[in-house]
Scaffold this active site. Structure first.
Site, short mmCIF file in Angstrom:
data_model
loop_
_atom_site.label_atom_id
_atom_site.label_comp_id
_atom_site.label_asym_id
_atom_site.label_seq_id
_atom_site.Cartn_x
_atom_site.Cartn_y
_atom_site.Cartn_z
N THR A 1 0.22 -1.00 0.22
CA THR A 1 0.14 -0.25 -0.01
C THR A 1 0.35 1.51 0.20
O THR A 1 0.30 2.32 -0.81
CB THR A 1 -1.07 0.03 1.33
OG1 THR A 1 -2.27 -1.00 1.38
CG2 THR A 1 -1.41 1.89 0.98
N SER B 1 1.44 -7.51 -1.21
CA SER B 1 1.87 -8.60 -0.46
C SER B 1 1.26 -9.86 -0.43
O SER B 1 1.39 -10.89 0.00
CB SER B 1 1.84 -8.82 0.85
OG SER B 1 1.50 -8.19 1.81
N ASP C 1 0.23 -6.79 4.70
CA ASP C 1 -0.72 -8.53 4.82
C ASP C 1 0.41 -9.47 4.51
O ASP C 1 -0.56 -10.32 6.21
CB ASP C 1 -1.39 -8.24 3.00
CG ASP C 1 -2.65 -7.95 3.30
OD1 ASP C 1 -2.80 -6.74 3.98
OD2 ASP C 1 -3.51 -7.11 2.23
N THR D 1 3.68 -10.45 14.54
CA THR D 1 2.20 -10.61 13.84
C THR D 1 1.14 -9.65 13.31
O THR D 1 1.68 -8.97 14.49
CB THR D 1 1.44 -11.87 14.88
OG1 THR D 1 0.27 -12.27 13.85
CG2 THR D 1 0.88 -11.40 16.24
N GLN E 1 -4.90 -20.72 19.55
CA GLN E 1 -5.18 -19.91 18.38
C GLN E 1 -5.15 -18.56 19.53
O GLN E 1 -5.18 -17.77 18.92
CB GLN E 1 -6.58 -20.75 18.80
CG GLN E 1 -7.08 -21.47 17.44
CD GLN E 1 -8.30 -22.20 17.19
OE1 GLN E 1 -9.24 -21.59 18.02
NE2 GLN E 1 -8.53 -22.96 16.65
N1 ASP Z 1 -2.55 -5.50 0.28
C1 ASP Z 1 -1.40 -4.11 0.86
C2 ASP Z 1 -0.61 -5.84 1.05
O1 ASP Z 1 -0.43 -6.50 1.73
C3 ASP Z 1 -2.23 -3.99 2.24
C4 ASP Z 1 -0.92 -2.92 2.38
O2 ASP Z 1 -0.06 -3.26 2.80
O3 ASP Z 1 -1.14 -2.87 4.24
O4 ASP Z 1 0.47 -4.90 0.03
#
Ligand code: ASP
Length: 363
Positions: free
Chosen positions: A17, A63, A95, A167, A280
């Protein structure tokens, strides 16, 4: 704190992003965008920001599309430039950033220089972006702690996390990451604080790290849920799978009254499949001795991953199978702390002792 010398940082821009633009089909990565936006901002030219160069990957990825081949590309890029730079900043989508952080921790070893991962929830060009803070503070950390910060870490919002402990916990907040079973390694408030006692020192420093490839093994992760039938579990454990991270209830529990479920686990273990129990809940450890429902897992050959994240356990299985260890050795090493990814049971024993006493009091 000002850097002692003039550290040089290599930014490996993989996508995410942070450098995306909005299109009719949603956010997509845009080539050249991140570097141009950084160059246009005076903050990145401040005196305390270490010298950096940007290497942009082709293609840039969301990602969610990353695979172990991409982890290898990142690891190889770091190894190829290891002597030329003092630190490495992997700019990555949020992600699967925690998976990559764990994977790089196992793949690149020993590391006497820092590898930091960061990204953003909002692209750099947007007015309310978190990208500038994350990029700048990552660069400042790499500069200020050059020579002292080693290994793989993830910086996000205002926290520096150990790569094998982190995480993604929030898809919405700027504080998107946490390391629930290990304290933050550093904080970025008015001061940049890093607790160097929480940074693992490599035993054989000053060497270009070896890169262990990952991805050839067939591993998987599976979350238990009430009503899971043995046939579904059998499919998860069917050949060619070699290792499975089993996300168990609570402190490492699974149904112990379902013979077919336990037989599916036992049969897979007998075939050499390594099944690793992780909890979990975000916090806590898988203790297969605490409840009868945990003991049944241990009797079926499942081993405890203790307080590992699913990301770390999965990366560790890839890594261990890559080295052609027999299943028994993989089971032993899964339970051994290799990269600061787990808390050994003797260190959590006092806390579990308290739990046991409390449970005893209820009876
Ligand atoms: N979907 C994006 C990624 O993981 C989310 C982000 O970067 O915040 O590339």
């Amino acid at each position: 704190m000002a850097p002692q010398s003039s550290p040089r940082i290599l930014i490996l821009y993989t996508g995410g992003t942070i450098g995306m633009v909005e299109t009719d089909g949603g956010y997509v990565p845009a080539s050249g965008r991140l570097q141009a936006l950084m160059e246009a901002r005076p903050a990145f030219r401040a005196a305390d920001v270490p010298a950096y160069e940007v290497h942009e990957f082709d293609p840039l990825l969301d990602s969610a599309n990353m695979t172990p081949d991409d982890w290898l590309t990142i690891a190889e890029a770091i190894r190829a430039q290891y002597d030329a730079y003092d630190g490495f900043l992997v700019v990555h989508g949020t992600d699967t950033m925690a998976f990559t952080a764990s994977a790089l921790s196992f793949m690149l070893h020993p590391l006497d220089k820092p590898v930091l991962l960061t990204g953003a929830q909002i692209p750099l060009q947007a007015s309310r972006t978190d990208a500038q803070e994350n990029l700048l503070t990552s660069l400042l950390l790499l500069g200020a702690f050059s020579g002292r910060l080693t290994g793989v870490h993830l910086f996000f919002c205002d926290r520096l996390h150990r790569g094998t402990r982190v995480t993604k916990v929030n898809a919405d907040s700027f504080a998107a990451f946490d390391s629930p079973n290990f304290p933050a390694v550093g904080t970025a408030g008015i001061h940049l604080d890093v607790d160097l006692d929480r940074v693992a020192t490599p035993q054989r420093p000053s060497r270009t790290p070896a890169v262990v490839e990952m991805g050839a093994a067939t591993v998987s992760a599976f979350r238990l849920f009430p009503g899971l039938d043995a046939a579904t579990l059998k499919n998860v454990l069917a050949p060619p799978v070699q290792g499975v991270v089993l996300e168990c209830f609570g402190a490492g529990n699974a149904p112990d009254q379902d013979e077919a479920f336990l037989k599916a686990l036992r049969d897979a273990t007998d075939r050499g499949v390594v099944i690793v129990a992780v909890p979990q809940p975000l916090r806590g450890t898988a203790d297969l001795d605490l409840y009868a429902t945990g003991k049944a897992l241990a009797d079926a050959g499942v081993v405890s991953g203790y307080d590992m994240t699913t990301e770390a356990a999965l990366a560790k299985l890839y890594y261990l199978f890559e080295q052609d260890h027999p299943p028994e050795e993989v089971r032993r090493l899964v339970q051994t702390n290799l990269r600061g990814e787990l808390t050994p049971p003797d260190e959590v024993a006092p806390a579990l002792g308290r739990t046991r006493r409390r449970l005893a009091g209820y009876r």
